[in-house]
Design a protein around this motif. Structure first.
Motif, short mmCIF file in Angstrom:
data_model
loop_
_atom_site.label_atom_id
_atom_site.label_comp_id
_atom_site.label_asym_id
_atom_site.label_seq_id
_atom_site.Cartn_x
_atom_site.Cartn_y
_atom_site.Cartn_z
N GLY A 19 1.00 -1.03 0.00
CA GLY A 19 0.04 -0.13 0.05
C GLY A 19 0.93 1.06 -0.68
O GLY A 19 0.02 2.28 -1.32
N ARG A 20 2.45 1.23 1.02
CA ARG A 20 3.15 2.26 0.68
C ARG A 20 3.00 2.41 -0.24
O ARG A 20 3.32 4.09 -0.73
N LEU A 21 3.46 1.91 -1.03
CA LEU A 21 4.59 1.77 -2.63
C LEU A 21 3.37 2.86 -3.67
O LEU A 21 3.58 3.36 -4.48
N TRP A 22 2.05 2.04 -3.46
CA TRP A 22 1.14 2.43 -4.56
C TRP A 22 0.52 3.52 -4.29
O TRP A 22 1.28 4.61 -4.92
N ALA A 23 0.94 4.36 -2.91
CA ALA A 23 0.85 5.34 -2.18
C ALA A 23 2.15 7.24 -2.50
O ALA A 23 1.77 7.83 -2.75
N GLU A 24 3.11 6.25 -2.37
CA GLU A 24 4.18 6.86 -3.24
C GLU A 24 4.58 6.78 -4.50
O GLU A 24 4.64 8.05 -4.95
N ALA A 25 4.19 5.63 -5.00
CA ALA A 25 4.19 5.77 -7.12
C ALA A 25 2.73 6.88 -7.11
O ALA A 25 2.96 7.93 -8.42
N LEU A 26 1.55 6.82 -6.82
CA LEU A 26 0.43 8.04 -7.29
C LEU A 26 0.35 9.12 -6.27
O LEU A 26 0.35 9.76 -6.91
N GLY A 27 1.54 9.15 -6.28
CA GLY A 27 0.83 11.22 -4.91
C GLY A 27 -0.29 11.26 -3.99
O GLY A 27 -0.17 11.82 -3.93
N TRP A 28 -0.56 9.53 -3.66
CA TRP A 28 -1.25 9.69 -2.41
C TRP A 28 -1.12 10.02 -1.38
O TRP A 28 -0.31 9.07 -1.34
N SER A 29 -2.23 9.68 -0.33
CA SER A 29 -1.80 9.65 1.09
C SER A 29 -2.59 8.11 1.28
O SER A 29 -2.99 7.53 0.75
N VAL A 30 -2.05 7.82 1.99
CA VAL A 30 -2.22 6.25 3.04
C VAL A 30 -2.68 6.09 4.08
O VAL A 30 -2.55 6.87 4.56
N THR A 31 -3.97 4.78 4.11
CA THR A 31 -4.32 5.15 5.63
C THR A 31 -4.69 3.50 5.42
O THR A 31 -4.43 2.66 4.20
N GLY A 32 -5.20 3.11 7.01
CA GLY A 32 -5.42 2.01 7.41
C GLY A 32 -3.80 1.44 7.51
O GLY A 32 -4.98 -0.13 7.74
N GLU A 33 -3.06 1.57 7.18
CA GLU A 33 -1.95 0.28 8.13
C GLU A 33 -1.94 -0.02 9.09
O GLU A 33 -2.60 0.80 10.59
N GLY A 34 -2.01 -1.59 9.10
CA GLY A 34 -1.76 -2.25 10.37
C GLY A 34 -2.70 -3.09 10.52
O GLY A 34 -3.29 -3.31 11.55
N SER A 35 -3.93 -2.35 9.49
CA SER A 35 -5.16 -3.33 10.05
C SER A 35 -5.62 -3.78 9.41
O SER A 35 -6.85 -5.15 8.94
N GLY A 36 -4.32 -4.96 8.05
CA GLY A 36 -5.02 -5.82 7.55
C GLY A 36 -5.58 -5.40 5.85
O GLY A 36 -5.82 -6.00 5.27
N ALA A 37 -5.75 -4.17 5.91
CA ALA A 37 -5.90 -3.57 4.75
C ALA A 37 -5.87 -2.08 4.45
O ALA A 37 -5.97 -1.00 5.38
#
Length: 246
Positions: A19-37
Motif C-alpha cells: 500500500g505504501r508503494l502505491w501511495a508513493e507511486a501515485l502521490g496519494w495518501s495512505v490510510t488503514g496501515e496495520g489493519s489488514g487493509a
C-alpha cells in the motif's frame, strides 16, 4: 439502478508495504496501515461518490502463484523524462522489472514487491487528463461478451468495442479508463487483483446483486463469511465485489 467502480483491490501478504508503494507511486495518501487493509487514495476521495478509483490492498495468507495476474494497473506519464523518472523512483521504492512477453515496447513493465505487475506507459494524449492511473486492464477471452455484460453492470460510458478490446470511462469523463483486453492466457487461479463496485445513493445492494445475477454473474465463495459486501464473478470468471454503502 447503477454501479460504479470504486476500488482496485490488490491482495498481498504485507498490505502495508504494498500500500505504501502505491501511495508513493501515485502521490496519494495512505490510510488503514496495520489493519489488514491499506488504502492509497487521493486527497478528498469519496468512495460513496467516486468519479475514479483508488487502490485498496488487502492482507491474505497466500502468496501470488500465477505467472501473470489477469488484471493490472497502467500508470500515466506526461513526457519521456516523467516516465524515466517515475520508473527510477518506483525501483527505488522496491518495484522490479517484470517480463510478461511484452517484447520491445515503449512502456515499462514492473512488479510490486509481491510480484503484482503494472505498467508505466509512455506519454499518450488520451491519458493526459486521467490522473496518475491511466487505465485498469483486465485480460479476457472475448471482449465483445465482456462489453455486453459490463456495459449493463455499471454506469461508465462504453467508448469502444472491437474483437481485441472493450474500453470504458466514467460517465463524467474523468479518472482512468477500464479496458478488457483479449488475451490467450487461461485463468487457472483466483485473481490477485479485482474491481470493487458501489451502488449509487438510493439503490439497493441486494437488488443490484440480483440484477447482476440475471445478467450472468455467479456467486463466489472465497471464505469471506458474513460480510457486508457480495463476491461475484462475471461470465468469464473474473472476480469482483459489490460493496454496501453503510
Amino acid at each position: 439502478m447503477t454501479l460504479r467502480p470504486v476500488l482496485v483491490n490488490i491482495k498481498a501478504l504485507d498490505d502495508s508495504a504494498v500500500g505504501r508503494l502505491w501511495a508513493e507511486a501515485l502521490g496519494w495518501s495512505v490510510t488503514g496501515e496495520g489493519s489488514g487493509a491499506t488504502a492509497a487514495k487521493p486527497v478528498g476521495f469519496d468512495w460513496l461518490d467516486p468519479v475514479g478509483v483508488c487502490i485498496d490492498v488487502i492482507a491474505v495468507p497466500e502468496p501470488k502463484t500465477a505467472t501473470k495476474n489477469r488484471a493490472h494497473v497502467d500508470l500515466a506519464t506526461t513526457s519521456a523524462a516523467h516516465q524515466a523518472g517515475l520508473v527510477a523512483r518506483l525501483k527505488a521504492l522496491g518495484a522490479t522489472p517484470a517480463h510478461v512477453g511484452q517484447g520491445d515496447v515503449p512502456w515499462t513493465v514492473l512488479a510490486d514487491p509481491e510480484g503484482n505487475e503494472f505498467c508505466v506507459l509512455e506519454p499518450r494524449e488520451m491519458y493526459r487528463g486521467t490522473g496518475p492511473i491511466a487505465r485498469v486492464v483486465v485480460d479476457c477471452a472475448d471482449p465483445r461478451a465482456m462489453a455486453r455484460f459490463w456495459d449493463e453492470a455499471m454506469d461508465w460510458t462504453l467508448h469502444e468495442v472491437t474483437d481485441d478490446h472493450a474500453v470504458w470511462r466514467s460517465a463524467k469523463g474523468v479518472g482512468p479508463y477500464l479496458e478488457f483486453l483479449r488475451s490467450p492466457d487461461v485463468k487457472t487461479v483466483p485473481d490477485r487483483v479485482h474491481l470493487d463496485l458501489v451502488p449509487d445513493p438510493g439503490d439497493d445492494k441486494a437488488a443490484e446483486v440480483a440484477r447482476l445475477r440475471a445478467l450472468g454473474a455467479a456467486d463466489l465463495d472465497v471464505g469471506q463469511g458474513d460480510v457486508p459486501w457480495t463476491c461475484l464473478t462475471d461470465p468469464e470468471g473474473h472476480e469482483f465485489c459489490v460493496l454496501a454503502r453503510s
